[in-house]
Design an enzyme around this catalytic site. Structure first.
Site, PDB file in Angstrom:
ATOM      1  N   LYS A  33       0.844  -1.211   0.000  1.00 30.21           N
ATOM      2  CA  LYS A  33       0.000   0.000   0.000  1.00 30.21           C
ATOM      3  C   LYS A  33       0.866   1.244   0.000  1.00 30.21           C
ATOM      4  O   LYS A  33       2.047   1.223   0.388  1.00 30.21           O
ATOM      5  CB  LYS A  33      -0.934   0.035   1.208  1.00 30.21           C
ATOM      6  CG  LYS A  33      -0.257   0.027   2.594  1.00 30.21           C
ATOM      7  CD  LYS A  33       0.195   1.382   3.124  1.00 30.21           C
ATOM      8  CE  LYS A  33       0.936   1.263   4.453  1.00 30.21           C
ATOM      9  NZ  LYS A  33       1.748   2.423   4.788  1.00 30.21           N
ATOM     10  N   ASP A 160      -2.471  -1.587  10.170  1.00 33.76           N
ATOM     11  CA  ASP A 160      -2.566  -1.603   8.703  1.00 33.76           C
ATOM     12  C   ASP A 160      -3.050  -2.947   8.153  1.00 33.76           C
ATOM     13  O   ASP A 160      -3.275  -3.077   6.949  1.00 33.76           O
ATOM     14  CB  ASP A 160      -1.192  -1.312   8.068  1.00 33.76           C
ATOM     15  CG  ASP A 160      -0.750   0.126   8.250  1.00 33.76           C
ATOM     16  OD1 ASP A 160      -1.559   0.957   8.712  1.00 33.76           O
ATOM     17  OD2 ASP A 160       0.417   0.419   7.927  1.00 33.76           O
TER      18      ASP A 160
HETATM   19  O1  C5P Z   1      -0.425  -1.155  14.742  1.00 35.07           O
HETATM   20  P1  C5P Z   1       1.000  -1.434  14.452  1.00 35.07           P
HETATM   21  O2  C5P Z   1       1.547  -2.565  15.283  1.00 35.07           O
HETATM   22  O3  C5P Z   1       1.314  -1.606  13.009  1.00 35.07           O
HETATM   23  O4  C5P Z   1       1.782  -0.162  14.914  1.00 35.07           O
HETATM   24  C1  C5P Z   1       3.177  -0.141  15.016  1.00 35.07           C
HETATM   25  C2  C5P Z   1       3.582   1.059  15.849  1.00 35.07           C
HETATM   26  O5  C5P Z   1       3.315   2.257  15.096  1.00 35.07           O
HETATM   27  C3  C5P Z   1       2.811   1.235  17.132  1.00 35.07           C
HETATM   28  O6  C5P Z   1       3.399   0.521  18.175  1.00 35.07           O
HETATM   29  C4  C5P Z   1       2.906   2.725  17.345  1.00 35.07           C
HETATM   30  O7  C5P Z   1       4.163   3.073  17.868  1.00 35.07           O
HETATM   31  C5  C5P Z   1       2.848   3.272  15.954  1.00 35.07           C
HETATM   32  N1  C5P Z   1       1.480   3.656  15.546  1.00 35.07           N
HETATM   33  C6  C5P Z   1       0.888   4.762  16.114  1.00 35.07           C
HETATM   34  N2  C5P Z   1      -0.387   5.119  15.749  1.00 35.07           N
HETATM   35  C7  C5P Z   1      -1.049   4.392  14.830  1.00 35.07           C
HETATM   36  C8  C5P Z   1      -0.473   3.268  14.221  1.00 35.07           C
HETATM   37  C9  C5P Z   1       0.813   2.914  14.601  1.00 35.07           C
HETATM   38  O8  C5P Z   1       1.486   5.438  16.952  1.00 35.07           O
HETATM   39  N3  C5P Z   1      -2.269   4.769  14.487  1.00 35.07           N
END
Ligand code: C5P
Length: 323
Positions: A33, A160
């Site tokens: 993406k 994501d």
């Molecule tokens: O959700 P995911 O595990 O992919 O997110 C990875 C990191 O990215 C999270 O631990 C956070 O630090 C950051 N993040 C965030 N806000 C979001 C998505 C991700 O701060 N909406």
């Protein structure tokens, strides 16, 4: 079938029994993406950030093949395979474990990832593998989960991951996991410049927080003009509205990305931006022919490791070989 693994050993042919559905293996294709708009709000108490995240799936794919095995294991091939963790931290493993737990079964499966999406590049390659493994295991185990059930598990795995399952184009709100699909009339052409090394998403968000310290961060909203451009399939209008609030943070952590953005713009791209949390940079171009020219210029500029061309929107996770 003999799949060469990251360790170079043959992966199959070890006397497996067939899955309940009778399938010997299932392969799912999942797209990368680009975020055509990534509006980031203030950090929430849980550490995540509220987003208005306009996702567009692009035609670079990982393929996830699952085969019954004695125990859960992962292998990976592809140019960046050495950077992919092969333990339970891999989102593909976590997806198999989460799905199996919901159904009270053992996740005894060999997951093979044929990786073509840049690793740690801001193109949701890890999320793609999570979504792909989930759909592949659901198919292999004959569970027949609804899309909503799969999307629920995806949201547990990462912000994501739901979009990787859905594909196409969508507005993601909350931490990006609540999706509203967007119908795109037509398509867009892109070039992606892949940088050396990755950037950690949490580190980029922390840098965003540091840069924003002491400022009032507005609630994130999707720009109406951007949504209209996307729906209309109008590259010139989309180019004028592309926006990534994480870009200043990614550039602060990796200043050389400014040279890559400048090289793509000088080569004739309609617009350039950092893809998600980077360090992959994305260039919107007006045609497939233009994409080839911009990719060649970027390669010649010495400002990136490699350049890839891709069309969008791309289909979400799709079974391409199976029962
Ligand atoms: O959700 P995911 O595990 O992919 O997110 C990875 C990191 O990215 C999270 O631990 C956070 O630090 C950051 N993040 C965030 N806000 C979001 C998505 C991700 O701060 N909406």
């Amino acid at each position: 079938m003999s799949v060469p693994t990251a360790e170079g050993e043959p992966a199959e042919g070890d006397g497996h029994v067939s899955a309940p559905g009778g399938a010997a293996s299932v392969t799912v294709r999942v797209p990368a993406k680009v975020n055509v708009q990534l509006a980031v709000g203030a950090a929430r108490p849980d550490g995540f950030h509220d987003l208005a995240n306009v996702f567009l799936a692009v035609g670079l794919y990982d393929e996830i093949t699952v085969t019954p095995a004695d125990a859960l294991r992962i292998t990976c091939t592809g140019p960046d395979a050495a950077q992919v963790p092969l333990d339970a931290t891999n989102l593909a493993a976590r997806a198999a474990i989460a799905l199996a737990a919901r159904h009270g079964i053992d996740p005894r499966v060999h997951i093979h990832i044929a990786k073509d999406i840049p690793v740690a590049g801001g193109m949701a390659g890890g999320s793609a593998d999570g979504a792909g493994a989930l759909l592949a295991c659901d198919t292999l185990w004959g569970l027949g989960s609804s899309q909503d059930e799969l999307l629920d598990i995806c949201a547990e795995l990462g912000s994501d991951v739901p979009f990787s399952l859905l594909g196409g184009a969508a507005l993601g709100t909350g931490r990006g996991e609540h999706l509203t699909p967007i119908d795109v009339d037509g398509g867009f052409h892109w070039v992606f410049a892949v940088a050396d090394g990755g950037l950690s998403t949490p580190t980029v968000f922390r840098e965003f927080d540091r840069l924003a310290e002491g400022t009032d961060i507005p609630a994130p909203t999707a720009a109406p003009a951007l949504l209209a451009a996307l729906r209309a399939g109008d590259p010139t209008a989309l180019a004028a509205t592309l926006a990534n609030d994480l870009q200043p943070a990614a550039l602060a952590l990796r200043p050389s990305l400014a040279d890559t953005l400048a090289a793509g713009t000088a080569a004739g791209a309609l617009a350039a931006l950092v893809s998600g949390s980077g360090p992959t940079t994305a260039f919107l171009v007006k045609s497939a022919a233009e994409a080839a020219l911009v990719a060649n210029s970027l390669l010649g500029s010495g400002t990136c490791r490699t350049a890839r061309v891709a069309d969008s929107p791309a289909r979400g996770a799709t079974v391409v070989e199976g029962p």
